[in-house]
Design an enzyme around this catalytic site. Sequence first.
Site: not given
Length: 615
Positions: A2, A75, A488
């Site tokens: 957030c 979020w 990755e």
Amino acid sequence: MCGIVGYIGHRDAYPIIVKGLQRLEYRGYDSAGIALYDGTDINLSKTKGKVEDLRSKSKSTISLKGSLGIGHTRWATHGVPNDVNSHPHYSNSGDLVIIHNGIIENYGSIKKALTERGYTFTSDTDTEVLVNLIEEVQKTEDVMLGQAVQIALNQVVGAYAIAVFDKKKPDEIVVAKLGSPLAIGIGENEFFIASDASPFIEFTNNAVYLKDEEMAIIRLGKEIKLRKIQNDAVAYPNILELQMNLEEIEKGGYDHFMLKEIYEQPRAILDTYRGRLLADQGLIKMVGIDQHLEKFLNANRIIIVACGTSWHAGLVAEYIFEDLARIPVEVEYASEFRYRNPVITDKDVLIAISQSGETADTLAAIKLAKEKGAFVFGVCNVVGSSIARETDAGAYTHAGPEIGVASTKAFTTQITVLTLLALKLAKEKGEFSESQFHEILTELETIPAKVEKALESNALIEIIADVYKDSPNCLYLGRGYNFPVALEGALKLKEISYIHAEGYPAAEMKHGPIALIDEHMPVIVIATKKGHYEKIVSNIQEIKSRKGKIIAIVTEGDEQVTQLADHVVEIPETSESLSPLVTTIPLQLLSYHIAVMRNCNVDQPRNLAKSVTVE
Ligand code: F6R
């Protein structure tokens, strides 16, 4: 997660807050909201969706007047993303309004108690409970907002960065922090509040970063005073002068932040070693380490903790530290480490890696290691972040702001810092001769140019992306230093294109994953000359004989793999230990192009947020 923004001063608050929220959307973007005080009342607008949706909605529904306001990009943690659960939240009287980044863990019991006292709730959020708790304290204790916030926060368990104001006292905003970041920008008779400095950087370079358990009553016409949440101790703020500039946080002509950040890597890597790597003098200077060299040299082992991409950088570092400096290393997911009662002693050094410097699990792992007496070293990108402050010493990566949710330049700059550290220790331990040391330092200086060269494959990679953009699965293989690069690569693809991808050590393939290979399976293999080349060639043969499609990352001039592979991407020759800095580039570009072709939101992939400040 957030993002929070607030403003109090003499300008219109609305454009500052909305623009600021857009800069913080990397922190969460499932809903957004704003509350403005227009001189008489609060005007509040909120919606599920992006800040752009908020902008459209608020234009037609509320007055945008006012020089006091707060805004939020969310979020979701408690309650699904919808209009009602979006922040800001009112208190029952409608006088108070709050924004919150974090989690109030004991909100259930507080909600129950408030409900018994007649409070009602419209949302499922912990935040609405907090604002009503503050209101209840205000009423029952008959105190001002600042004191009510303080008393209320002493009753909650959890993490927060909050900003709250009271329309009955519209010359102040009260803020507090525990576990989530909060910066206050200080202008001429105006104040800015934000989760990081990006929303206010064009207005002021002066900022105060609140420490955990600190709060501030930000009042127009007054100097800021910080107060401890647990008691009334007053702290004088440490006002920092920020180095960030606006250009660094804008897209600069690229379609996406991720692409811009991929292309920034030659510069970012250079900035990471600038002033630290002195090849002509055969020296590595790192202020954060020089004073603590003995800790590293006398350590029984190094434990590296991190999450996600930073964890992959940690895995690369394991190879570097063990191979070059001959120091034993363990790499742990911070989330596992913190809960598994690890054996740690004061002879251990813990390295915590984090781009944001705010990852909750990494922070908790640091605290645990400190409690057990370990020396803790941080590798962070965000200056002044919680991890940077919590560690005993550290080194910044100097990558500049990373806005795209998928980490790119953070990864390569973390590896650069860790390489410098390993080389410095190797030198101190006498693992290298002067000439070997000089050779590797000189090679490190060539990396930005090699990364630049790798970026020249962009057009070719776009063509490859077009061939495989609809594949439901992808396998990434590498060995040695390039095994973490395979992990990755797979993470990059899955997080931004939503294609299922797995990274594997190439030799492990025959122990299971080979069963997945058929003519529909693209396999991306890192097959550079240095580092088990012949073994990788055999692994490629195994894939070929099962009709898998091979996309190989090879060294310039390669012949053997080139004959076997369906596609090859050439990169400049590099020593094995530095190769991850270059081999990762084509994988970043591949995932980027596939995601764009699949119409995915590259910079803000679904369900993710840039800094994960919750467990
Ligand atoms: C992946 C990604 C995440 C982060 C992870 C740790 O592209 O960005 O996996 O690497 O959330 O974040 P930091 O490095 O901020 O601790």
